[in-house]
Design a protein around this motif. Structure first.
Motif, PDB file in Angstrom:
ATOM      1  N   ARG A   1       0.841  -1.206   0.000  1.00  0.00           N
ATOM      2  CA  ARG A   1       0.000   0.000   0.000  1.00  0.00           C
ATOM      3  C   ARG A   1       0.875   1.253   0.000  1.00  0.00           C
ATOM      4  N   VAL A   2       1.936   1.247   0.805  1.00  0.00           N
ATOM      5  CA  VAL A   2       2.876   2.373   0.848  1.00  0.00           C
ATOM      6  C   VAL A   2       3.542   2.545  -0.513  1.00  0.00           C
ATOM      7  N   ASP A   3       3.939   1.430  -1.133  1.00  0.00           N
ATOM      8  CA  ASP A   3       4.543   1.481  -2.472  1.00  0.00           C
ATOM      9  C   ASP A   3       3.576   2.120  -3.472  1.00  0.00           C
ATOM     10  N   TYR A   4       2.309   1.765  -3.351  1.00  0.00           N
ATOM     11  CA  TYR A   4       1.282   2.315  -4.250  1.00  0.00           C
ATOM     12  C   TYR A   4       1.184   3.838  -4.083  1.00  0.00           C
ATOM     13  N   VAL A   5       1.137   4.302  -2.838  1.00  0.00           N
ATOM     14  CA  VAL A   5       1.039   5.750  -2.566  1.00  0.00           C
ATOM     15  C   VAL A   5       2.257   6.482  -3.133  1.00  0.00           C
ATOM     16  N   LEU A   6       3.443   5.934  -2.917  1.00  0.00           N
ATOM     17  CA  LEU A   6       4.672   6.579  -3.392  1.00  0.00           C
ATOM     18  C   LEU A   6       4.763   6.565  -4.917  1.00  0.00           C
ATOM     19  N   LYS A   7       4.257   5.495  -5.537  1.00  0.00           N
ATOM     20  CA  LYS A   7       4.240   5.432  -7.006  1.00  0.00           C
ATOM     21  C   LYS A   7       3.327   6.539  -7.565  1.00  0.00           C
ATOM     22  N   GLU A   8       2.148   6.723  -6.953  1.00  0.00           N
ATOM     23  CA  GLU A   8       1.223   7.779  -7.388  1.00  0.00           C
ATOM     24  C   GLU A   8       1.839   9.158  -7.166  1.00  0.00           C
TER      25      GLU A   8
ATOM     26  N   ASP B   1       5.024   9.935  -7.198  1.00  0.00           N
ATOM     27  CA  ASP B   1       6.026  10.152  -8.251  1.00  0.00           C
ATOM     28  C   ASP B   1       5.358  10.523  -9.569  1.00  0.00           C
ATOM     29  N   TYR B   2       4.220   9.892  -9.839  1.00  0.00           N
ATOM     30  CA  TYR B   2       3.524  10.136 -11.109  1.00  0.00           C
ATOM     31  C   TYR B   2       2.969  11.561 -11.167  1.00  0.00           C
ATOM     32  N   TYR B   3       2.286  11.985 -10.105  1.00  0.00           N
ATOM     33  CA  TYR B   3       1.636  13.300 -10.123  1.00  0.00           C
ATOM     34  C   TYR B   3       2.582  14.447  -9.770  1.00  0.00           C
ATOM     35  N   GLY B   4       3.648  14.152  -9.026  1.00  0.00           N
ATOM     36  CA  GLY B   4       4.606  15.193  -8.678  1.00  0.00           C
ATOM     37  C   GLY B   4       4.153  16.017  -7.486  1.00  0.00           C
ATOM     38  N   TYR B   5       5.008  16.972  -7.085  1.00  0.00           N
ATOM     39  CA  TYR B   5       4.713  17.816  -5.929  1.00  0.00           C
ATOM     40  C   TYR B   5       5.544  19.086  -6.032  1.00  0.00           C
ATOM     41  N   CYS B   6       5.166  20.087  -5.232  1.00  0.00           N
ATOM     42  CA  CYS B   6       5.897  21.362  -5.229  1.00  0.00           C
ATOM     43  C   CYS B   6       7.030  21.308  -4.216  1.00  0.00           C
ATOM     44  N   GLY B   7       8.063  22.085  -4.449  1.00  0.00           N
ATOM     45  CA  GLY B   7       9.160  22.160  -3.490  1.00  0.00           C
ATOM     46  C   GLY B   7      10.217  21.102  -3.737  1.00  0.00           C
ATOM     47  N   THR B   8      11.145  20.996  -2.789  1.00  0.00           N
ATOM     48  CA  THR B   8      12.294  20.095  -2.955  1.00  0.00           C
ATOM     49  C   THR B   8      11.972  18.675  -2.536  1.00  0.00           C
TER      50      THR B   8
ATOM     51  N   ARG C   1       6.562   3.801  10.213  1.00  0.00           N
ATOM     52  CA  ARG C   1       7.729   2.924  10.092  1.00  0.00           C
ATOM     53  C   ARG C   1       8.002   2.585   8.628  1.00  0.00           C
ATOM     54  N   LEU C   2       6.937   2.257   7.876  1.00  0.00           N
ATOM     55  CA  LEU C   2       7.103   1.861   6.479  1.00  0.00           C
ATOM     56  C   LEU C   2       7.534   3.037   5.595  1.00  0.00           C
ATOM     57  N   PHE C   3       6.929   4.219   5.810  1.00  0.00           N
ATOM     58  CA  PHE C   3       7.333   5.394   5.024  1.00  0.00           C
ATOM     59  C   PHE C   3       8.794   5.756   5.309  1.00  0.00           C
ATOM     60  N   SER C   4       9.204   5.671   6.594  1.00  0.00           N
ATOM     61  CA  SER C   4      10.595   5.970   6.964  1.00  0.00           C
ATOM     62  C   SER C   4      11.544   4.999   6.276  1.00  0.00           C
ATOM     63  N   GLN C   5      11.154   3.734   6.255  1.00  0.00           N
ATOM     64  CA  GLN C   5      11.945   2.678   5.601  1.00  0.00           C
ATOM     65  C   GLN C   5      12.126   2.960   4.118  1.00  0.00           C
ATOM     66  N   LYS C   6      11.117   3.634   3.513  1.00  0.00           N
ATOM     67  CA  LYS C   6      11.146   3.919   2.056  1.00  0.00           C
ATOM     68  C   LYS C   6      11.763   5.293   1.752  1.00  0.00           C
ATOM     69  N   GLY C   7      12.380   5.902   2.773  1.00  0.00           N
ATOM     70  CA  GLY C   7      13.061   7.190   2.527  1.00  0.00           C
ATOM     71  C   GLY C   7      12.222   8.412   2.759  1.00  0.00           C
ATOM     72  N   HIS C   8      11.067   8.260   3.410  1.00  0.00           N
ATOM     73  CA  HIS C   8      10.224   9.409   3.757  1.00  0.00           C
ATOM     74  C   HIS C   8       9.990   9.435   5.260  1.00  0.00           C
TER      75      HIS C   8
END
Length: 277
Positions: free
Chosen positions: A234-241, A243-250, A269-276
Motif C-alpha cells: 500500500r505504501v509502495d502504491y502511494v509513493l508510485k502515485e 512520483d507520477y503526479y509530482g509535488y511542489c518544493g524540494t 515505520r514503512l514510510f521511513s523505511q522507504k526514505g520518507h
C-alpha cells in the motif's frame, strides 16, 4: 539546519489587541446584509455556506455583534474549535472578558453571556435542565452539516431563540440528510470555493484524486484489517502515485489520515523505511 542557524528571535512589540480593528471583507459585508435582511423579515433560521478559509467564524462574530443578543450560544462538535471561536468572537465584539465562557467536558461557565459549547456536553438532558428554552436569543451552529444528528436535533427542538444561524462549508451530504431543510431552506449567503479563489481570498491549488488502493480486488477503508491498512504494497502504491503526479518544493510533504494509532505507527515505520521519514 540552515533555518536554525539563521533564525533571529523577533522583537516583541507591545500592542493593545483592541487597537487592531477587524473589519469584514467584501464578501462578508454582502453576507451580513443578507443575514440582517433574513432576521428583519421575521425568519427564525438561516444557513450560510462558506468555503473553508473564507472567514466563516469572523462572519458569525460580525453577525452576532450587529444583532447585540441578550445571550448568545455557539455550538460545535469539538472543544478545540469552541476555544478558538471564543477568541475570534472576543476580538470582534470585545467587552468584559468575563462575558465569554466555555461549556465543555472540562469547563462549565453556565452564566456567560457569550457561551461556546460542545454539542456532546450541552445536549445531555441533565445539562439542558440548567437552561430555559428561551435562554438564548441567538444561537449559531458551526459545522451545520452535522445538524441532522440526534444530539443537535435535541437542541433544535428544545431551544427557542429569535434566530438560529447555521454555518458550513459542506452542505451537500452523502447520507441523504437535508441540511437546507433543517434551516427552513433559508440560504442567507453562499461563498463557494470558486468565488473565493476568484476574489483572491484563498491561495490557488491543484487537486488530484488518486484511485483507491485495492488488496486482492477489495477497496481499502478504515474498517479493513490492519495488515492491509499498513502494508508495504500500500505504501509502495502511494509513493508510485506521488512520483507520477509530482509535488511542489524540494521534497514531498503531506498528511496521512489514519483510522487508529496502530495504523499510524506502522505506516510511519514503512514510510521511513522507504526514505520518507
Amino acid at each position: 539546519t540552515d533555518y536554525r542557524k539563521n533564525w533571529v528571535k523577533p522583537e516583541r512589540v507591545a500592542t493593545d489587541r483592541h487597537q487592531t480593528k477587524i473589519l469584514p471583507n467584501k464578501m462578508q459585508k454582502a453576507a451580513l446584509k443578507q443575514i440582517e435582511a433574513l432576521v428583519a423579515s421575521g425568519e427564525k433560521r438561516g444557513l450560510v455556506v462558506s468555503a473553508t478559509g473564507t472567514g466563516k467564524t469572523y462572519l458569525g462574530a460580525f453577525a452576532v455583534k450587529k444583532y447585540q443578543p441578550r445571550r448568545f450560544l455557539y455550538i460545535v462538535h469539538r472543544e478545540q474549535i469552541a476555544k478558538k471561536s471564543l477568541e475570534s468572537f472576543y476580538r470582534v465584539i470585545g467587552g468584559p472578558r468575563s462575558d465569554y465562557g466555555l461549556l465543555t467536558g472540562n469547563r462549565h461557565n453556565l452564566q456567560a453571556k457569550y457561551l461556546f459549547a460542545t454539542v456532546q456536553t450541552i445536549s445531555q438532558p441533565e445539562m439542558l435542565a440548567n437552561f430555559n428554552s428561551d435562554e438564548f436569543d441567538y444561537i449559531l451552529i458551526d459545522e451545520a452539516h452535522r445538524a441532522a444528528a440526534p444530539s443537535y436535533q435535541r437542541l433544535l427542538h428544545y431551544f427557542k431563540p429569535n434566530f438560529w444561524l447555521g454555518m458550513t462549508a459542506t452542505p451537500e451530504r452523502m447520507d441523504e440528510q437535508n441540511v437546507y431543510q433543517i434551516f427552513d431552506y433559508n440560504l442567507a449567503y453562499e461563498i463557494r470555493l470558486r468565488d473565493a479563489l476568484e476574489e483572491k481570498m484563498l491561495a490557488p491549488f491543484h487537486y488530484v484524486g488518486v484511485q483507491d488502493y485495492e488488496a486482492d480486488g477489495v477497496a481499502i477503508d478504515e474498517t479493513t484489517d490492519l495488515r492491509y491498512l499498513a502494508s508495504t504494497s500500500r505504501v509502495d502504491y502511494v509513493l508510485k502515485e506521488l512520483d507520477y503526479y509530482g509535488y511542489c518544493g524540494t521534497k514531498a510533504k503531506g498528511l496521512v489520515f489514519c483510522s487508529r494509532q496502530e495504523e499510524a505507527r506502522e505506516l510511519a515505520r514503512l514510510f521511513s523505511q522507504k526514505g520518507h521519514p
